[in-house]
Design an enzyme around this catalytic site. Structure first.
Site, PDB file in Angstrom:
ATOM      1  N   CYS A 224       0.836  -1.201   0.000  1.00  7.71           N
ATOM      2  CA  CYS A 224       0.000   0.000   0.000  1.00  7.71           C
ATOM      3  C   CYS A 224       0.878   1.261   0.000  1.00  7.71           C
ATOM      4  CB  CYS A 224      -0.998  -0.054   1.153  1.00  7.71           C
ATOM      5  SG  CYS A 224      -2.481   0.898   0.769  1.00  7.71           S
TER       6      CYS A 224
ATOM      7  N   HIS B  71      -3.589  -5.236   0.381  1.00  2.00           N
ATOM      8  CA  HIS B  71      -2.992  -5.795   1.603  1.00  2.00           C
ATOM      9  C   HIS B  71      -3.042  -7.320   1.577  1.00  2.00           C
ATOM     10  CE1 HIS B  71      -2.777  -1.980   3.928  1.00  2.00           C
ATOM     11  NE2 HIS B  71      -3.710  -1.630   3.061  1.00  2.00           N
TER      12      HIS B  71
ATOM     13  N   GLU C 170      -1.540  -9.295   3.379  1.00  2.00           N
ATOM     14  CA  GLU C 170      -1.438  -9.833   4.752  1.00  2.00           C
ATOM     15  C   GLU C 170      -2.806 -10.165   5.356  1.00  2.00           C
ATOM     16  OE1 GLU C 170      -0.893  -6.705   3.828  1.00  2.00           O
ATOM     17  OE2 GLU C 170      -1.361  -5.247   5.396  1.00  2.00           O
TER      18      GLU C 170
END
Ligand code: GLN
Length: 536
Positions: free
Chosen positions: A382, A508, A510
Site C-alpha cells: 500500500c 494488503h 497480509e
C-alpha cells in the site's frame, strides 16, 4: 441442530488472549465438522476502529466486504480459514447509532428508549443474526474489555438475557488470570474468584473458566477455583503461556475445552478433532532448516500489534517453508542517506509497511532506493508500493521531488494521486476504498507466476493510487504494471523487470494469509530472501 451461542468474557486484566482462545475453540469445533463463526463486540463508541490510530488499537483489519475491524478478526480468519464480515465486529457506537436511527424513524413511537431493553435488544439481535441468517452451528461471541468495566455492562446483561431465554443453547466461558507469586512460591486464585463474583453480581454464572497462567495449574488449584466459582473441576481449563499462539488449539484439545463446551450445550461428543496438518505446520515452524532476516520499515515499530497481520503472514510462510524468518523492525524516521547502509546491511529482504501521512516518509523512500540498487528482495504494501513509485520517479526517471499528493499536494510530479471518486469525499469514517476488489495479472509478470492465476481478488484500504498519466514512462524505464483493476484501470501491482524480486502492491495481502493458506506473495518473498541469503 439449533445454533449454539458461546460467549467469551474476560476478567482480572485485558490482553489475556480472548481472541486466541475463541479462535482455538473455533478451530477445534471446525475440526469436529461443525460450522463456526466468531464475533467480537467492542465496548467503545467509535463506529469502527478505522478512525483509531495504531497507538490506540493496534492494526485495523479489513474484511472481504470492506469492514474496518478489530485485529482479533484477523486471528479468527488465520485460525479458521473462514472469512469474516461486517457482522462479525460490532461496537457500542454502531449499536447506539442504529437504535437512535430507529428512534428518529419512529420505530419506538410513544416509548422511552432505554439501555434495557432497547440497547440490549439491539445487542442480542446482532448476536443472533449470525445464527438465524447465516445458520452457523456455533456462534462464538467475544465480549471486548474486562468484566467490571462500566462500558461492558450492557453486553453482560445481554448475555444474561440470552442465557435465560435459551438455556442450554448458550454457554459462557470466562477467561481469567492466575498469577504466580514468586515470593510466596504459589499460584493465586483470588483474582479469579473476585472476577467471577463480579460476573455473578451482574447475573451471569460462567460455565467454564479458562485460566491464563505462567505455571501449570495443579489439581489442588483447579479444585479450589471450581469450589469457589461454582463450576465442575473439569471445566477449569489451564491456558499456559505458549511458544506461539498457534500452539493454543493443541493445548486446548489436551485440556478438552471443546468437549466441555459440547457437554454444556448437550451435543454428543464423537471422536477427537484431527489437527494433523496443523501439527505438521507447528513442527516445521519449530524445526527450521534455515534462517533469514527481513527488515520491516515502518513508523509504528515500537508497537507490537501495529503490523500484526504482516508479522503473522511471515509466521505462516515460515511454517510452510521450514525457514525461520526474523522480522527486524526498523523505524523509518531513523533512515537517511547517512544511516541507510548501516541500518539495512545484512537484511535478506526489505518490506515497507502501509501507512498514512508524512511522518517517516523520506526514510521509507531511502530504504527502497537501497533495496532497488543493492538487489535486495523488496515488498511494498500500500503506502510501501506508493513510496516505491515515488522513489523510481525521483531517482530513475529524474522527476525531481516527485511525490504523492497525500504528502505534497503541490508536487510538480504527482506520480501518486487521489482516486477520482475520493475527491468529493469529506467524511473520514469508512470512506476509503475498502475490501476486496478484482485484479487482472499481466502476462509474463512475476506476480502472475507467483499467484499462478490471471484473475485474483485482494483487500484494499486506501485513497490514493498510481497516476496513470505516468504509466508509459514508468514501463519504458522498467517499472511495469503487473496487476490492473479491470473496471477502473487502477494499477494494483508494480514490479521491476531488472531486479531479482521487487514487488509493490496497492492492496494488503497480509489480510488473506492463514495457517492453512499462507499467502503466495509472502511465500515467494521469503523464498527470494532465502536465495539472497544463499548468494551471501
Ligand atoms: N495513505 C495511503 C492511501 O491512502 C496508503 C494507505 C495504506 O497504506 N493503507 O492511499
Amino acid at each position: 441442530m439449533n445454533t449454539k451461542y458461546i460467549f467469551v468474557t474476560g476478567g482480572v486484566t485485558s490482553s489475556l488472549g480472548k481472541g486466541i482462545i475463541s479462535s482455538s475453540l473455533a478451530k477445534l469445533l471446525r475440526a469436529r465438522g461443525f460450522t463456526v463463526t466468531i464475533q467480537k463486540l467492542d465496548p467503545y463508541i467509535n463506529i469502527d476502529p478505522g478512525t483509531l490510530n495504531p497507538y490506540e488499537h493496534g492494526e485495523c483489519y479489513v474484511t472481504e466486504d470492506g469492514a474496518e475491524t478489530d485485529l482479533d478478526l484477523g486471528h479468527y480468519e488465520r485460525f479458521t480459514n473462514v472469512p469474516t464480515s461486517q457482522a462479525n465486529n460490532v461496537t457500542t457506537g454502531r449499536i447506539y447509532l442504529s437504535v437512535i436511527e430507529k428512534e428518529r424513524r419512529g420505530d419506538f413511537l410513544g416509548e422511552t428508549v432505554q439501555v434495557i431493553p432497547h440497547i440490549t435488544d439491539e445487542i442480542k439481535h446482532r448476536i443472533k443474526i449470525l445464527g438465524t441468517e447465516s445458520k452457523f452451528d456455533f456462534v462464538i461471541t467475544e465480549i471486548g474489555g474486562t468484566v467490571g468495566d462500566i462500558e461492558s455492562l450492557p453486553y453482560i446483561e445481554a448475555v444474561r438475557q440470552m442465557r435465560w431465554e435459551m438455556g442450554s443453547n448458550c454457554v459462557v466461558i470466562h477467561l481469567t488470570y492466575v498469577p504466580y507469586l514468586a515470593a510466596a512460591g504459589e499460584l493465586k486464585t483470588k483474582p479469579t474468584q473476585h472476577s467471577v463474583k463480579m460476573m455473578l453480581e451482574q447475573g451471569v454464572q460462567p460455565d467454564i473458566i479458562v485460566c491464563r497462567c505462567e505455571r501449570p495449574l495443579n489439581d489442588g488449584i483447579k479444585n479450589k477455583i471450581a469450589l469457589f466459582c461454582n463450576v465442575d473441576p473439569l471445566c477449569v481449563i489451564e491456558s499456559i503461556d505458549a511458544k506461539t499462539i498457534y500452539d493454543v488449539p493443541v493445548l486446548m484439545r489436551e485440556q478438552q475445552l471443546d468437549i466441555q463446551v459440547l457437554n454444556k450445550v448437550k451435543v454428543p461428543v464423537e471422536g477427537i478433532p484431527d489437527l494433523t496438518k496443523w501439527e505438521d505446520f507447528l513442527y516445521k515452524l519449530k524445526h527450521p532448516n534455515n534462517e533469514v532476516t527481513i527488515g520491516l520499515v515502518g513508523k509504528y515499530v515500537e508497537l507490537k500489534d501495529a503490523y500484526k497481520s504482516i508479522t503473522e503472514s511471515f509466521v505462516h510462510a515460515s511454517g510452510s517453508l521450514q525457514c525461520k524468518v526474523n522480522v527486524k523492525m526498523i523505524h523509518s524516521e531513523g533512515i537517511n542517506d547517512e544511516t541507510v547502509n548501516e541500518k539495512l546491511k545484512g537484511l535478506n529482504g526489505i518490506l515497507v509497511a502501509p501507512g498514512f501521512g508524512e511522518r517517516g516518509i523520506e526514510g521509507k523512500i531511502t530504504a527502497i532506493k537501497y533495496a532497488r540498487e543493492n538487489n535486495v528482495p523488496f515488498l511494498g504494501i500500500c503506502l510501501g508500493m506508493q513510496c516505491a513509485v515515488v522513489e523510481f520517479g525521483r531517482n530513475v526517471l529524474g522527476l525531481t521531488d516527485a511525490h504523492s499528493t497525500e504528502m505534497n499536494p503541490k508536487t510538480k510530479y504527482p506520480v501518486i494521486d487521489i482516486m477520482e471518486d475520493q475527491k468529493s469525499v469529506c467524511k473520514k469514517g469508512g470512506t476509503m476504498r475498502l475490501g476486496a476488489y478484482p485484479c487482472v495479472l499481466t502476462n509474463g509478470s512475476k506476480a502472475k507466476s507467483i499467484y499462478q492465476a490471471t484473475d485474483i481478488t485482494e483487500r484494499h484500504r486506501h485513497r490514493y493510487e498510481f497516476n496513470n498519466e505516468y504509466k508509459q514512462m514508468y514501463e519504458d524505464a522498467g517499472m511495469i504494471a503487473a496487476g490492473i483493476n479491470p473496471k477502473d484501470n487502477l494499477v494494483e501491482i508494480v514490479e521491476l523487470i531488472d531486479h531479482p524480486w521487487f514487488v509493490g502492491v496497492q492492496f494488503h495481502p497480509e489480510y488473506k494469509s492463514t495457517v492453512v493458506n499462507p499467502h503466495p506473495l509472502f511465500l515467494n518473498f521469503v523464498k527470494a530472501a532465502i536465495e539472497n541469503q544463499n548468494k551471501g
